[in-house]
Write a protein that holds these residues in place. Structure first.
Motif, PDB file in Angstrom:
ATOM      1  N   UNK A 197      -6.737  -6.422 -84.154  1.00 38.13           N
ATOM      2  CA  UNK A 197      -5.495  -6.131 -84.630  1.00 38.13           C
ATOM      3  C   UNK A 197      -4.331  -6.162 -83.656  1.00 38.13           C
ATOM      4  N   UNK A 198      -3.403  -6.857 -83.984  1.00 33.71           N
ATOM      5  CA  UNK A 198      -2.249  -7.067 -82.908  1.00 33.71           C
ATOM      6  C   UNK A 198      -0.991  -6.495 -83.871  1.00 33.71           C
ATOM      7  N   UNK A 199       0.247  -6.654 -82.927  1.00 35.71           N
ATOM      8  CA  UNK A 199       1.335  -6.329 -83.401  1.00 35.71           C
ATOM      9  C   UNK A 199       1.789  -6.970 -84.437  1.00 35.71           C
ATOM     10  N   UNK A 200       1.396  -8.269 -84.837  1.00 37.09           N
ATOM     11  CA  UNK A 200       1.766  -9.272 -85.857  1.00 37.09           C
ATOM     12  C   UNK A 200       0.854  -9.051 -87.123  1.00 37.09           C
ATOM     13  N   UNK A 201      -0.326  -8.264 -86.684  1.00 36.73           N
ATOM     14  CA  UNK A 201      -1.325  -8.175 -88.095  1.00 36.73           C
ATOM     15  C   UNK A 201      -2.578  -8.427 -87.303  1.00 36.73           C
ATOM     16  N   UNK A 202      -3.565  -8.879 -88.308  1.00 35.65           N
ATOM     17  CA  UNK A 202      -5.012  -9.411 -88.007  1.00 35.65           C
ATOM     18  C   UNK A 202      -4.802 -10.826 -87.383  1.00 35.65           C
ATOM     19  N   UNK A 203      -5.638 -10.889 -86.181  1.00 37.56           N
ATOM     20  CA  UNK A 203      -5.679 -12.250 -85.395  1.00 37.56           C
ATOM     21  C   UNK A 203      -6.842 -12.601 -85.433  1.00 37.56           C
TER      22      UNK A 203
ATOM     23  N   UNK B  58      -8.394   6.194 -86.018  1.00 28.64           N
ATOM     24  CA  UNK B  58      -7.133   5.714 -85.233  1.00 28.64           C
ATOM     25  C   UNK B  58      -6.973   4.362 -84.745  1.00 28.64           C
ATOM     26  N   UNK B  59      -5.951   3.691 -85.288  1.00 25.25           N
ATOM     27  CA  UNK B  59      -5.660   2.341 -84.792  1.00 25.25           C
ATOM     28  C   UNK B  59      -4.291   2.330 -84.134  1.00 25.25           C
ATOM     29  N   UNK B  60      -4.194   1.337 -83.014  1.00 29.85           N
ATOM     30  CA  UNK B  60      -2.802   1.316 -82.435  1.00 29.85           C
ATOM     31  C   UNK B  60      -1.537   0.971 -83.267  1.00 29.85           C
ATOM     32  N   UNK B  61      -1.786   0.136 -84.188  1.00 34.76           N
ATOM     33  CA  UNK B  61      -0.775  -0.509 -85.063  1.00 34.76           C
ATOM     34  C   UNK B  61      -0.812   0.208 -86.590  1.00 34.76           C
ATOM     35  N   UNK B  62      -1.502   1.308 -86.694  1.00 40.02           N
ATOM     36  CA  UNK B  62      -1.618   1.770 -87.906  1.00 40.02           C
ATOM     37  C   UNK B  62      -0.546   2.169 -88.720  1.00 40.02           C
ATOM     38  N   UNK B  63       0.604   2.656 -87.939  1.00 48.93           N
ATOM     39  CA  UNK B  63       1.930   2.866 -88.618  1.00 48.93           C
ATOM     40  C   UNK B  63       2.570   1.625 -89.082  1.00 48.93           C
ATOM     41  N   UNK B  64       2.410   0.331 -88.410  1.00 51.15           N
ATOM     42  CA  UNK B  64       3.060  -0.641 -88.758  1.00 51.15           C
ATOM     43  C   UNK B  64       2.236  -1.450 -90.089  1.00 51.15           C
ATOM     44  N   UNK B  65       1.199  -1.403 -89.914  1.00 55.17           N
ATOM     45  CA  UNK B  65       0.111  -2.310 -90.899  1.00 55.17           C
ATOM     46  C   UNK B  65      -0.633  -1.534 -91.724  1.00 55.17           C
ATOM     47  N   UNK B  66      -0.902  -0.367 -91.508  1.00 56.61           N
ATOM     48  CA  UNK B  66      -1.848   0.683 -92.380  1.00 56.61           C
ATOM     49  C   UNK B  66      -3.226   0.318 -91.765  1.00 56.61           C
TER      50      UNK B  66
END
Length: 207
Positions: A46-52, A177-185
């Motif tokens: 998981x990245x700030x842009x989504x799945x990589x 918990x995931x770092x970018x959960x608020x952004x990507x779910x």
């Protein structure tokens, strides 16, 4: 549960490690044909842009046996993979806790064959997760014959797939918990690294 048959994986998904944790005997097929765009040489983070997807380049073509696949040095991929992990998980709760254990897999060229590299990764991840599965590596052409002594064998080689996963009633990816959960779910069934960096020592309870 009794026995499970799996393909080798590169920092495999949570689902793959769940099988290692829950089954008494784990057979890993080292003689199946290599298949492109699978977890055999790919993991999802998981990245700030989504799945990589991070893919290990290999030398031989798609018709080669998995135990013949050699790791390529093309494109400085080790450095790029480590950079991607640092960028994606540098702010996660447990990245710094585990980075010294994992950096050697991206900084050294100690493995020529993909299966040896994946096997070393698997052993390290099980050590960090704190469990010891009973893994049997199969190098026989008919891997099914090497598992004849195992009753109730479950074959997940085609079930656990990044592009076309099949039904697995035993795996229900509950959110953690995931770092970018608020952004990507919540992004389910990513690489085991995602679970480890976010949940640390509690990862074993998720499996």
């Amino acid at each position: 549960m009794s026995a499970v048959l799996l393909s080798t994986t590169y920092f495999g998904p949570v689902q793959w490690y769940q099988k290692l944790y829950r089954y008494n005997d784990v057979f890993i097929d080292w003689h199946e044909s290599f298949q492109k765009q699978t977890y055999r040489n790919r993991c999802l983070i998981a990245t700030t842009q989504g799945i990589q997807a991070l893919t290990v380049p290999v030398v031989h073509g798609s018709k080669a046996s998995i135990n013949e696949m050699l790791i390529s040095d093309h494109g400085n991929w080790r450095h790029l993979h480590w950079q991607a992990l640092q960028s994606a998980y540098g702010d996660s709760p447990f990245f710094e806790y585990y980075e010294d254990d994992l950096r050697p897999f991206f900084a050294e060229r100690n493995w020529e064959r993909l299966v040896d590299y994946n096997d070393a990764i698997c052993k390290k991840m099980c050590e960090l997760l704190d469990f010891q599965p009973n893994i049997i590596l199969s190098s026989e052409f008919r891997v099914q014959s090497s598992c004849e002594q195992a009753s109730n064998l479950s074959d997940f080689r085609q079930v656990i797939s990044p592009k076309h996963p099949l039904e697995d009633t035993d795996f229900k990816p509950h959110p953690y918990y995931q770092v970018y959960q608020q952004k990507h779910g919540f992004l389910p069934n990513l690489s085991i690294l995602d679970l480890l960096f976010n949940m640390g020592p509690e990862s074993i309870f998720y499996l």
